[in-house]
Design a protein around this motif. Structure first.
Motif, PDB file in Angstrom:
ATOM      1  N   PHE A 174       0.833  -1.208   0.000  1.00 51.77           N
ATOM      2  CA  PHE A 174       0.000   0.000   0.000  1.00 51.77           C
ATOM      3  C   PHE A 174       0.864   1.252   0.000  1.00 51.77           C
ATOM      4  N   TYR A 175       0.378   2.284  -0.663  1.00 51.02           N
ATOM      5  CA  TYR A 175       1.081   3.573  -0.721  1.00 51.02           C
ATOM      6  C   TYR A 175       0.034   4.651  -0.473  1.00 51.02           C
ATOM      7  N   PHE A 176      -0.117   5.051   0.794  1.00 49.26           N
ATOM      8  CA  PHE A 176      -1.104   6.085   1.123  1.00 49.26           C
ATOM      9  C   PHE A 176      -0.399   7.436   1.233  1.00 49.26           C
ATOM     10  N   ARG A 177      -0.890   8.410   0.452  1.00 48.71           N
ATOM     11  CA  ARG A 177      -0.229   9.725   0.461  1.00 48.71           C
ATOM     12  C   ARG A 177      -0.246  10.337   1.859  1.00 48.71           C
ATOM     13  N   SER A 178      -1.327  10.088   2.622  1.00 50.24           N
ATOM     14  CA  SER A 178      -1.420  10.645   3.970  1.00 50.24           C
ATOM     15  C   SER A 178      -0.321  10.091   4.879  1.00 50.24           C
ATOM     16  N   ASP A 179       0.229   8.920   4.524  1.00 51.42           N
ATOM     17  CA  ASP A 179       1.327   8.326   5.309  1.00 51.42           C
ATOM     18  C   ASP A 179       2.666   8.542   4.604  1.00 51.42           C
ATOM     19  N   HIS A 180       2.678   9.445   3.631  1.00 52.01           N
ATOM     20  CA  HIS A 180       3.891   9.742   2.835  1.00 52.01           C
ATOM     21  C   HIS A 180       4.346   8.539   2.019  1.00 52.01           C
ATOM     22  N   GLY A 181       3.407   7.680   1.675  1.00 53.54           N
ATOM     23  CA  GLY A 181       3.760   6.523   0.845  1.00 53.54           C
ATOM     24  C   GLY A 181       3.808   6.937  -0.616  1.00 53.54           C
ATOM     25  N   ALA A 182       4.918   6.712  -1.282  1.00 52.97           N
ATOM     26  CA  ALA A 182       5.050   7.107  -2.694  1.00 52.97           C
ATOM     27  C   ALA A 182       5.282   5.869  -3.547  1.00 52.97           C
ATOM     28  N   LEU A 183       4.457   5.717  -4.550  1.00 50.93           N
ATOM     29  CA  LEU A 183       4.588   4.563  -5.442  1.00 50.93           C
ATOM     30  C   LEU A 183       5.519   4.943  -6.590  1.00 50.93           C
TER      31      LEU A 183
END
Ligand code: FES
Length: 324
Positions: A174-183
Motif C-alpha cells: 500500500f502507498y497512502f499519500r497521507s502516510d507519505h507513501g510514494a509509489l
C-alpha cells in the motif's frame, strides 16, 4: 469508470433486467452496490477485469468493473466512488439508488483481460482503479497463481478492499499519500520478474507513467485500463460514412464525431462512455481507413483495419463504409 447518454444503448438482447439487492459502504465515499437478476437465477458469466454498463434513469450510462468473484453467478457487485467534481453519474447513483429498485444493465464486457497462464502478474492500482484488479486478485488466488499488488490512494480510509487485501500481505503493498507513501512505478517495473505481465488501472497521470515505465516490455504483457480519454476525439469531419446494412450515407461535419452524427440523425447505435474507453460503440469497418483515437484497440487490432470505435475515432479516407 465512464459515460454517455442513453438512447440507442444496444438492442434489447444486449441488456439485462436486474434489481438492486443491497448497498453497503466499503470505504469513505465508496459504496458497493449488489445487483441481482430479476429473470432467472443467474447472470451471464464474467471474466476477471470485466465491466457492466449501468443505464441510469437520468439518461446517462456509466461503466463499472465487476468486483466479485467470477464463480459468483447469482449477482454482480460494483464499487462506486462518489466523484464530486465528476460528470454526474456517480453522484446520481449515490443519491438516487434505493435497495429494491429495478435496474437495466448491459451484458458484461471485458477490455482488460487477465492472462491467467502468466508466470507472474504485477498489478498496479490508483484509487478506485483497484476495482478491476480486485476481481483479478480473486481469480489469481483461486488459480493459485503468482501475483503482487501495488495500490496507491490518498488515505487508507478512502481506499476500497483494504481489509481484504491486508490479509494477502506480503503480496499486497500500500502507498497512502497521507502516510507519505510514494509509489515508484519505474522501480516496481525494474525490480519485477522479467517474464511478468503488468496491469494498471487508475488516474490518467498514473497510466501515462505506467506506459513510460513499461515501454521496453513486449506489449502483449502490458495491460492498462483508462477511466477517461487520453487523446482528443477526431472532430475534423469532412468525410462520408456509408452504413452498409441500412444503406444510408452520412456526412460527418467539422466539430462532431461519427457517433454525434448518427445520434443527430436518430440512427440507433450502442454507446456508453463517448470517450473511447468502454468499447461499447465498436463497429466493423468494411472499407476506408479509420483515424483511431480510442484506448481499446491494440496496435495489432488497429492494423487489421476491420473495426473502430465511432465515439472518438474519425477517418483518414474520404469515405468509410461501416457494418451498420
Ligand atoms: S462509447 Fe465507449 S468506447 Fe465508444
Amino acid at each position: 469508470m465512464k459515460t454517455g447518454e442513453a438512447p440507442g444503448i444496444g438492442g434489447s438482447n444486449s441488456l439485462l433486467e436486474a434489481k438492486l439487492h443491497s448497498i453497503t459502504q466499503e470505504a469513505e465515499g465508496i459504496f458497493i452496490f449488489e445487483i441481482r437478476p430479476t429473470r432467472g437465477q443467474y447472470f451471464p458469466e464474467v471474466e476477471a477485469g470485466a465491466h457492466i454498463d449501468l443505464h441510469l434513469a437520468n439518461g446517462l450510462s456509466r461503466s463499472y468493473s465487476i468486483v466479485n468473484s467470477q464463480d459468483d453467478r447469482d449477482r454482480y457487485l460494483i464499487a462506486v466512488k462518489n466523484e464530486v467534481p465528476g460528470r454526474g453519474g456517480s453522484r446520481f447513483i449515490h443519491s438516487e439508488f434505493r435497495v429494491g429498485q429495478n435496474l437495466t444493465i448491459g451484458r458484461p464486457r471485458n477490455n482488460f483481460r487477465l492472462r491467467e497462464a502468466s508466470s507472474h502478474s504485477v498489478l498496479i492500482a490508483g484509487g478506485i482503479g483497484i476495482t478491476p484488479l480486485y476481481s483479478m486478485i480473486q481469480r489469481l488466488e483461486r488459480l493459485n497463481r503468482s501475483w503482487e499488488l501495488h495500490y496507491a490512494a490518498a488515505h487508507r480510509e478512502r481506499a476500497a478492499f483494504v481489509e481484504q487485501l491486508e490479509i494477502l500481505r506480503p503480496k499486497t503493498h500500500f502507498y497512502f499519500r497521507s502516510d507519505h507513501g510514494a509509489l515508484d512505478l519505474r522501480q516496481i517495473v525494474k525490480e519485477s520478474r522479467l517474464d511478468a505481465d503488468f496491469y494498471c488501472c487508475g488516474p490518467t497521470r498514473m497510466l501515462l507513467d505506467f506506459e513510460t515505465a513499461t515501454a521496453s516490455i513486449p506489449p502483449d504483457r502490458v495491460h492498462a485500463e483508462y477511466f477517461t480519454a487520453r487523446d482528443q476525439p477526431a472532430l475534423e469531419g469532412g468525410f462520408e460514412v456509408v452504413l452498409q446494412r441500412s444503406d444510408q450515407r452520412v456526412t460527418i461535419q467539422a466539430g462532431e464525431t461519427i457517433l454525434d452524427a448518427l445520434i443527430r440523425l436518430e440512427i440507433d447505435v450502442p454507446y456508453s462512455c463517448m470517450e473511447g474507453v468502454c468499447g461499447s460503440c465498436q463497429v466493423g469497418v468494411i472499407e476506408g481507413t479509420p483515424d483511431h483515437r480510442d484506448l481499446i484497440l491494440s496496435k495489432e487490432e488497429r492494423e487489421m483495419n476491420d473495426r473502430m470505435l465511432i465515439c472518438c475515432s474519425g477517418s483518414k479516407s474520404a469515405k468509410l463504409v461501416l457494418d451498420l
